[in-house]
Design a protein around this motif. Structure first.
Motif, PDB file in Angstrom:
ATOM      1  N   LEU A 228      -2.388   6.363   1.782  1.00 26.53           N
ATOM      2  CA  LEU A 228      -1.557   6.805   2.907  1.00 26.53           C
ATOM      3  C   LEU A 228      -2.168   8.043   3.576  1.00 26.53           C
ATOM      4  N   GLU A 229      -2.611   8.986   2.762  1.00 24.28           N
ATOM      5  CA  GLU A 229      -3.202  10.197   3.339  1.00 24.28           C
ATOM      6  C   GLU A 229      -4.514   9.886   4.054  1.00 24.28           C
TER       7      GLU A 229
ATOM      8  N   ILE B  51       5.590   5.364   4.156  1.00 23.31           N
ATOM      9  CA  ILE B  51       4.505   5.160   5.132  1.00 23.31           C
ATOM     10  C   ILE B  51       4.727   6.048   6.364  1.00 23.31           C
ATOM     11  N   GLN B  52       5.953   6.026   6.890  1.00 22.30           N
ATOM     12  CA  GLN B  52       6.213   6.783   8.122  1.00 22.30           C
ATOM     13  C   GLN B  52       6.178   8.289   7.867  1.00 22.30           C
TER      14      GLN B  52
ATOM     15  N   PHE C 208       0.816  -1.228   0.000  1.00 23.40           N
ATOM     16  CA  PHE C 208       0.000   0.000   0.000  1.00 23.40           C
ATOM     17  C   PHE C 208       0.845   1.271   0.000  1.00 23.40           C
ATOM     18  N   TYR C 209       2.155   1.150   0.239  1.00 22.11           N
ATOM     19  CA  TYR C 209       2.992   2.353   0.301  1.00 22.11           C
ATOM     20  C   TYR C 209       3.000   3.106  -1.025  1.00 22.11           C
ATOM     21  N   LYS C 210       2.665   2.396  -2.111  1.00 26.25           N
ATOM     22  CA  LYS C 210       2.719   3.033  -3.431  1.00 26.25           C
ATOM     23  C   LYS C 210       1.511   3.920  -3.692  1.00 26.25           C
ATOM     24  N   ASP C 211       0.547   3.886  -2.805  1.00 22.76           N
ATOM     25  CA  ASP C 211      -0.705   4.584  -3.057  1.00 22.76           C
ATOM     26  C   ASP C 211      -0.820   5.799  -2.129  1.00 22.76           C
TER      27      ASP C 211
ATOM     28  N   THR D 185      11.806  -3.012  -2.093  1.00 22.31           N
ATOM     29  CA  THR D 185      10.999  -1.804  -1.807  1.00 22.31           C
ATOM     30  C   THR D 185      10.932  -1.489  -0.311  1.00 22.31           C
ATOM     31  N   TYR D 186      11.483  -2.352   0.539  1.00 15.48           N
ATOM     32  CA  TYR D 186      11.279  -2.215   1.987  1.00 15.48           C
ATOM     33  C   TYR D 186      11.704  -0.832   2.524  1.00 15.48           C
ATOM     34  N   VAL D 187      12.880  -0.360   2.058  1.00 16.82           N
ATOM     35  CA  VAL D 187      13.386   0.917   2.588  1.00 16.82           C
ATOM     36  C   VAL D 187      12.482   2.064   2.140  1.00 16.82           C
TER      37      VAL D 187
END
Lengths: 85, 453
Positions: free
Chosen positions: B270-271, B316-317, B263-266, B308-310
């Motif tokens: 995130l917002e 996300i953070q 989901f980090y790509k979206d 993609t982890y980093v």
């Protein structure tokens, strides 16, 4: 507790906690431990701290943050920084 | 008027961190860890669902043995027990005590689903599947005095028809968090995962209206609750997730959940997560080693995600959502160096929280089959040691003790004052940014009546 509810710094801190943690302001007490506030985990706590810093125009050192146990101590730390030249 | 039948719903006690002395000592001493550990404590969701499926003529009582003792002399016509594998030994003891009085005992939950034949030796009836599909039949048969030893589900339960969980059964006790379920299942097929083994074929969803109504009810009953979404994977259908998050915003809750990393790509998700009160997402990274992630799931999804982890953690953070990274150590490619490499990833990326567990061959998983064939299961370790923090098999490149010591070493290097200070500085800078952006947005809204893009 009566005197603290009329303290503008206490009111600011209490207002921020209430707004961010989404709890009624009257439930935020000076003797409440900051790590035991309802709806407040470590991330929420940081959001609260940064918002209080912004509203009061101060910056609390991280070392000092770690020594704070209660809402009252948090208010006292803010008061010292606001009063500092 | 006939007497109400009394149903006891019992969640057996267990250790939810390592039983070994080093884990226990760390838990006692680390204030930083206690803060995180506490938030993730909740009630046994399955029993609360069973309560909702029980008609009103039953007098239902929920007992969480992790909070209060079981009264073995309590009046009871039927007992339902649940549990994860770490609770199984105690579940059997509780069942034996009630059966000795002639009170029938029904078992369900994760362990009963994984190893029903063994559980059946200790209880009168085992439920294999979802409560919604089985419990009405169990009660019917109980009333006829014809309980069957095994109830197996055919086809998935329709979650859109599920009654809302009966949270009031747990309401009298204090739980820091309240579990709410919006879906069941996960599309990934990790070799060691026991939680999703029964739901691999198809994911089940509640409707967004249903979830919103449930959260509203939780808000009324629990007084500003911290909601934990118990979904195995909260963000699978992104369209549905967006719709749900938009509906959560006006409810003003704080919440956390778990998901894979995608989901980090979206940025919209995130917002919406941040705006709807998301505090933390538990993400199963599992490992930072290419070798270990190879073959960990059937499609090598996690191996492909490793690169993609980093970037994912930062994205996300930076949206004010803490990443609670879950890692599992001790797979066959892991060596003693794996602990330091994993800890370095956690700290270099300022994860908000971590779980470092020992890989555990739960019954019914493909990993268990491999370990049994190779004679590597430590047969002297009872189910109560299947905490995921105690070593219960012989790792390939280290001893079981070294595996436990290695994982607790990760905890020590992460949950300590020095790193907490660094992490606090990092997150404060993120929050300064977010608070500044929010102030700008509010100001723009106040002056122009239009929100900033």
């Amino acid at each position: 507790m009566t005197t603290e509810t009329h303290d503008p710094i206490f009111d600011t801190v209490c207002g921020v906690i209430s707004r961010i943690a989404k709890v009624p302001p009257e439930t935020v007490r000076a003797d409440a431990p900051v790590s035991g506030l309802q709806n407040v985990d470590s991330i929420v706590l940081l959001e609260i701290i940064v918002t209080v810093e912004n509203e009061l125009g101060i910056e609390i050192d991280e070392e000092e943050l770690f020594a704070i146990d209660t809402v009252g101590e948090f208010v006292a730390a803010c008061r010292r920084l606001v009063a500092a030249p | 008027m006939p007497r109400s039948k009394k149903l006891l719903l019992i969640s057996p006690r267990a250790t939810f961190f390592g039983r070994n002395p080093k884990h226990q000592q760390f838990k006692r001493e680390s204030r930083e860890f206690q803060f995180f550990d506490y938030t993730w404590t909740g009630f046994a969701t399955g029993l609360i669902i069973v309560g909702s499926l029980t008609p009103p003529q039953y007098d239902v009582r929920y007992i969480d043995e992790n909070i209060e003792p079981v009264d073995f002399d309590a009046e009871a016509d039927l007992v339902a027990v649940t549990g994860m594998t770490a609770q199984a030994d105690r579940m059997y003891e509780i069942a034996a005590a009630f059966r000795a009085r002639g009170v029938p005992v029904v078992a369900g939950g994760l362990h009963a689903n994984l190893i029903p034949k063994e559980v059946a030796r200790h209880v009168d009836a085992v439920c294999v599947g979802e409560a919604e599909a089985l419990w009405p039949q169990v009660l019917h048969d109980f009333e006829q005095g014809e309980l069957k030893p095994m109830y197996r589900q055919r086809g998935r339960a329709d979650l859109t028809q599920a009654p809302r969980p009966r949270w009031e059964l747990a309401q009298q006790r204090y739980y820091p968090s309240v579990w709410v379920e919006t879906s069941r299942g996960c599309p990934h097929t990790c070799r060691f995962c026991a939680a999703t083994i029964r739901y691999r074929d198809k994911l089940g969803y509640k409707t967004v209206d249903q979830v919103v109504a449930e959260v509203e009810l939780v808000r009324e009953r629990f007084d500003n609750p911290y909601v934990l979404f118990s979904d195995d994977n909260f963000v699978v259908d992104r369209g549905r997730t967006r719709e749900l998050l938009k509906r959560l915003i006006p409810l003003g809750i704080k919440w956390s959940g778990q998901s894979d990393v995608s989901f980090y790509k979206d940025p919209e998700i995130l917002e919406l997560m941040h705006d709807s009160g998301c505090m933390m997402m538990l993400i199963g990274f599992e490992s930072v080693s290419t070798e270990t992630l190879t073959g960990i799931d059937e499609r090598n999804w996690k191996l492909r995600a490793l690169g993609t982890y980093v970037e994912a953690t930062k994205a996300i953070q930076d949206h004010g959502i803490g990443v609670y990274g879950a890692f599992t150590l001790g797979l066959d490619t892991d060596t003693k160096d794996s602990f330091e490499e994993t800890a370095a990833f956690m700290k270099d990326n300022y994860l908000a929280g971590i779980q470092a567990s020992c890989v555990t061959p739960f019954p019914g998983t493909p990993l268990r089959g491999d370990m049994e064939r190779e004679g590597r299961i430590l047969t002297d370790r009872p189910w109560s040691h299947y905490t995921v923090f105690d070593a219960v098999y012989q790792p390939r490149h280290m001893t079981p003790e070294e595996l436990e010591e290695g994982t607790i070493g990760i905890y020590r290097s992460f949950y300590n004052r020095e790193f907490s200070l660094r992490k606090t500085r990092h997150f404060k800078s993120i929050y300064r940014n977010l608070v500044r952006k929010k102030a700008e947005r509010d100001e723009a809204l106040a002056t122009t009546g239009r929100s900033m893009v």
